[in-house]
Design a protein around this motif. Structure first.
Motif, PDB file in Angstrom:
ATOM      1  N   PRO A  93       0.808  -1.222   0.000  1.00 57.22           N
ATOM      2  CA  PRO A  93       0.000   0.000   0.000  1.00 57.22           C
ATOM      3  C   PRO A  93       0.846   1.278   0.000  1.00 57.22           C
ATOM      4  O   PRO A  93       0.449   2.289  -0.577  1.00 57.22           O
ATOM      5  CB  PRO A  93      -0.833  -0.113   1.285  1.00 57.22           C
TER       6      PRO A  93
ATOM      7  N   GLY B 122       1.880   1.881  -3.554  1.00 62.75           N
ATOM      8  CA  GLY B 122       0.758   2.076  -4.450  1.00 62.75           C
ATOM      9  C   GLY B 122       0.004   3.371  -4.255  1.00 62.75           C
ATOM     10  O   GLY B 122      -0.649   3.856  -5.186  1.00 62.75           O
ATOM     11  N   LEU B 123       0.072   3.962  -3.068  1.00 63.72           N
ATOM     12  CA  LEU B 123      -0.770   5.116  -2.756  1.00 63.72           C
ATOM     13  C   LEU B 123      -0.033   6.452  -2.778  1.00 63.72           C
ATOM     14  O   LEU B 123      -0.664   7.496  -2.630  1.00 63.72           O
ATOM     15  CB  LEU B 123      -1.415   4.925  -1.378  1.00 63.72           C
TER      16      LEU B 123
ATOM     17  N   LEU C 114      -1.251   9.027  -5.578  1.00 60.76           N
ATOM     18  CA  LEU C 114      -2.590   9.519  -5.277  1.00 60.76           C
ATOM     19  C   LEU C 114      -2.564  10.449  -4.063  1.00 60.76           C
ATOM     20  O   LEU C 114      -3.192  11.521  -4.065  1.00 60.76           O
ATOM     21  CB  LEU C 114      -3.535   8.346  -5.024  1.00 60.76           C
ATOM     22  N   ALA C 115      -1.838  10.074  -3.026  1.00 64.02           N
ATOM     23  CA  ALA C 115      -1.770  10.892  -1.816  1.00 64.02           C
ATOM     24  C   ALA C 115      -1.142  12.247  -2.101  1.00 64.02           C
ATOM     25  O   ALA C 115      -1.571  13.280  -1.568  1.00 64.02           O
ATOM     26  CB  ALA C 115      -0.985  10.155  -0.729  1.00 64.02           C
TER      27      ALA C 115
ATOM     28  N   VAL D 136      -0.595   2.465   4.555  1.00 62.89           N
ATOM     29  CA  VAL D 136      -1.491   3.503   4.025  1.00 62.89           C
ATOM     30  C   VAL D 136      -1.176   4.850   4.677  1.00 62.89           C
ATOM     31  O   VAL D 136      -1.023   5.875   3.998  1.00 62.89           O
ATOM     32  CB  VAL D 136      -2.973   3.120   4.259  1.00 62.89           C
TER      33      VAL D 136
ATOM     34  N   ALA E 143       2.187   6.302   3.491  1.00 62.63           N
ATOM     35  CA  ALA E 143       2.124   6.858   2.140  1.00 62.63           C
ATOM     36  C   ALA E 143       1.447   8.223   2.139  1.00 62.63           C
ATOM     37  O   ALA E 143       1.919   9.175   1.505  1.00 62.63           O
ATOM     38  CB  ALA E 143       1.375   5.896   1.219  1.00 62.63           C
TER      39      ALA E 143
ATOM     40  N   ALA F 228      -7.468   7.774 -10.553  1.00 63.13           N
ATOM     41  CA  ALA F 228      -7.046   7.340  -9.225  1.00 63.13           C
ATOM     42  C   ALA F 228      -7.143   5.828  -9.078  1.00 63.13           C
ATOM     43  O   ALA F 228      -6.243   5.177  -8.537  1.00 63.13           O
ATOM     44  CB  ALA F 228      -7.903   8.026  -8.159  1.00 63.13           C
TER      45      ALA F 228
ATOM     46  N   THR G  79      -3.650   3.607  -8.701  1.00 66.49           N
ATOM     47  CA  THR G  79      -3.488   2.956  -7.408  1.00 66.49           C
ATOM     48  C   THR G  79      -3.512   1.436  -7.548  1.00 66.49           C
ATOM     49  O   THR G  79      -2.660   0.732  -6.995  1.00 66.49           O
ATOM     50  CB  THR G  79      -4.586   3.409  -6.427  1.00 66.49           C
ATOM     51  N   SER G  80      -4.462   0.925  -8.314  1.00 68.39           N
ATOM     52  CA  SER G  80      -4.526  -0.525  -8.510  1.00 68.39           C
ATOM     53  C   SER G  80      -3.330  -1.023  -9.305  1.00 68.39           C
ATOM     54  O   SER G  80      -2.775  -2.092  -9.007  1.00 68.39           O
ATOM     55  CB  SER G  80      -5.833  -0.908  -9.212  1.00 68.39           C
TER      56      SER G  80
ATOM     57  N   MET H 290      -0.176  -0.869  -6.898  1.00 70.56           N
ATOM     58  CA  MET H 290      -0.249  -1.868  -5.832  1.00 70.56           C
ATOM     59  C   MET H 290      -0.086  -3.282  -6.398  1.00 70.56           C
ATOM     60  O   MET H 290       0.615  -4.109  -5.818  1.00 70.56           O
ATOM     61  CB  MET H 290      -1.558  -1.729  -5.065  1.00 70.56           C
TER      62      MET H 290
ATOM     63  N   THR I 210       7.223   7.725  -5.032  1.00 64.24           N
ATOM     64  CA  THR I 210       6.801   6.497  -5.716  1.00 64.24           C
ATOM     65  C   THR I 210       7.982   5.856  -6.444  1.00 64.24           C
ATOM     66  O   THR I 210       8.193   4.641  -6.373  1.00 64.24           O
ATOM     67  CB  THR I 210       5.680   6.807  -6.718  1.00 64.24           C
TER      68      THR I 210
END
Length: 462
Positions: A62, A65-66, A69-70, A115, A118, A208, A212-213, A216, A406
């Motif tokens: 996570p 992967g996040l 987006l974050a 999570v 991130a 998003a 993210t998918s 991850m 990332t």
């Protein structure tokens, strides 16, 4: 009166840098503090060797992967709010990890911890680069951030060894709770409130989901491939699927009216080049921390505490250089020459490690390389970060910060997996495998030098 107000503003900015770097240091240390404690965790909670890897992977997946987006959410909703949310979530999850009494509980809250890490980490660099307008002050602030990022990686094994040997492994998680609380209280008092540009400027929900998918799934595939095999059905299916999701994300961003990741940021040669350099450099660095620890414990027969102490010189030298000299060097010579010089020093350090003997000693065969490595990273990381963020507009600083982080996580995951495969080619010959790993790591940094010379450019400065 004007001078007094200016001094107060400058002091407030530097206190803000200190708070942000403390949060970053806590999160980076946590990425490495667990490794030394894994054998004890396995014994206490009854993990099998196959399941033990999920104590690490549940955090890494996570987290990697996040980040992107974050970072964008920080631009849209306000970076301070997103940072505080991440620190709070990370701290609460750390408390739950420390209280874990079974495997499922520990793995579940490690995922939540990833999570939170991130969400918090994605905003830190973006906030730091907007605190200063002067080149010298910004370079010094980036030097502090670079220490928190690179030095934290070296401090993690030490603290993990200390807590595991002297107290209990639970404290590798408990220690985050008071630190996180202090960071939150300080951030509320010192960091100015930001409203962000609003969700309407970038509420790209499809983008998003895709990024993210894709990230991850990609991180999961890479970190799990060593266990199930690169030729396994799972790897052959999930790997291409992750690539397709990320390709779909790029297509979406090229056509979306309000993209999550504005592709215009890649027009900056410095941003693109710095991310490529960082990918290669961090891939090599993860190999140093993991296989260097393995060499100390499995070949030189050091215990967990002494193996952790073995990397303290890296953190000490990084601190001395990045917090003191790096800003002056960048201001005087420019980012690109300083970056290349640091990368050359890192190559020298890996070349020294590529000669480690079976019957070696820490003082003769490892310590000199750690000092040179710390010097190289202390010089290179602030210059690299400054170059990468030099052309980024303020409204895109969050997503650029998330992208930078990332790249670091993906580079670390891919690098460690690839270097593990390299070590395994030598079979039971541990020292031969470690030598080969360090030689390949040197090759990765040489490739980073080539990218830095060809892509990055130094801006003319006053």
């Amino acid at each position: 009166m004007v001078t007094t107000q200016t001094n107060r503003s400058t002091l407030s900015a530097w206190l803000s840098v200190a708070v942000l770097c403390a949060g970053q240091l806590m999160i980076v240390i946590d990425q490495n503090i667990v490794n030394v404690a894994l054998p004890t965790v396995q014994h206490d909670l009854g993990f099998s060797s196959a399941d033990l890897v999920w104590v690490v992977n549940a955090y890494v997946i996570p987290f990697g992967g996040l980040l992107l987006l974050a970072g964008r959410l920080g631009d849209l909703l306000g970076r301070r709010s997103v940072l505080l949310t991440g620190i709070g979530l990370f701290s609460l999850a750390s408390l739950a990890c420390g209280l874990a009494t079974d495997q499922g509980m520990l793995i579940a809250f490690r995922l939540v911890q990833g999570v939170g890490g991130a969400v918090a980490s994605a905003c830190v660099l973006g906030m730091i680069v907007t605190l200063f307008t002067g080149q010298r002050d910004r370079a010094q602030a980036i030097g502090a951030f670079s220490f928190a990022s690179a030095g934290g990686g070296a401090l993690g094994p030490l603290l993990g060894g200390v807590f595991t040997a002297e107290v209990t492994w639970h404290w590798i998680f408990f220690v985050n709770v008071p630190i996180g609380a202090a960071v939150m209280v300080s951030a509320l008092r010192l960091l100015r409130r930001e409203n962000g540009i609003g969700l309407a400027r970038g509420a790209d929900y499809l983008g998003a989901v895709l990024v993210t998918s894709g990230l991850m799934l990609g991180v999961y595939t890479v970190v799990h491939a060593e266990q199930v095999g690169w030729g396994a059905t799972q790897t052959l299916v999930f790997g291409p699927l992750a690539v397709l999701l990320l390709a779909g994300f790029l297509l979406r961003e090229a056509t979306a009216a309000t993209p999550l990741l504005p592709l215009r940021v890649f027009r900056s040669r410095n941003l693109s080049g710095a991310n490529a350099v960082q990918f290669l450099m961090i891939a090599a660095m993860f190999g140093l921390l993991y296989f260097g620890t393995q060499y100390l414990q499995r070949v030189l027969h050091e215990d967990a505490l002494h193996a952790g102490l073995g990397f303290v010189p890296i953190a000490v030298v990084i601190a001395a250089v990045s917090l003191g000299r790096s800003a002056r060097l960048v201001t005087r010579f420019g980012g690109k020459p300083v970056l290349v010089t640091g990368l050359v020093l890192i190559v020298v350090a890996f070349a020294l490690l590529a000669r480690v003997p079976v019957h070696g000693t820490y003082l003769v065969d490892v310590l000199p390389a750690t000092v040179v490595m710390g010097l190289g990273f202390g010089v290179a990381m602030p210059a690299l970060t400054g170059l990468g963020m030099s052309d980024v507009a303020a409204e895109d600083s969050g997503v650029a910060s998330g992208l930078f982080n990332t790249t670091q996580q993906i580079g670390g995951a891919l690098g460690l997996t690839a270097l593990s495969a390299v070590a395994n080619t030598q079979g039971p010959a541990l020292t031969s495998g470690y030598r080969l790993v360090f030689a390949v790591a040197a090759g990765l940094v040489i490739a980073a030098i080539a990218v830095a010379l060809l892509v990055s450019r130094t801006r003319t400065t006053d």
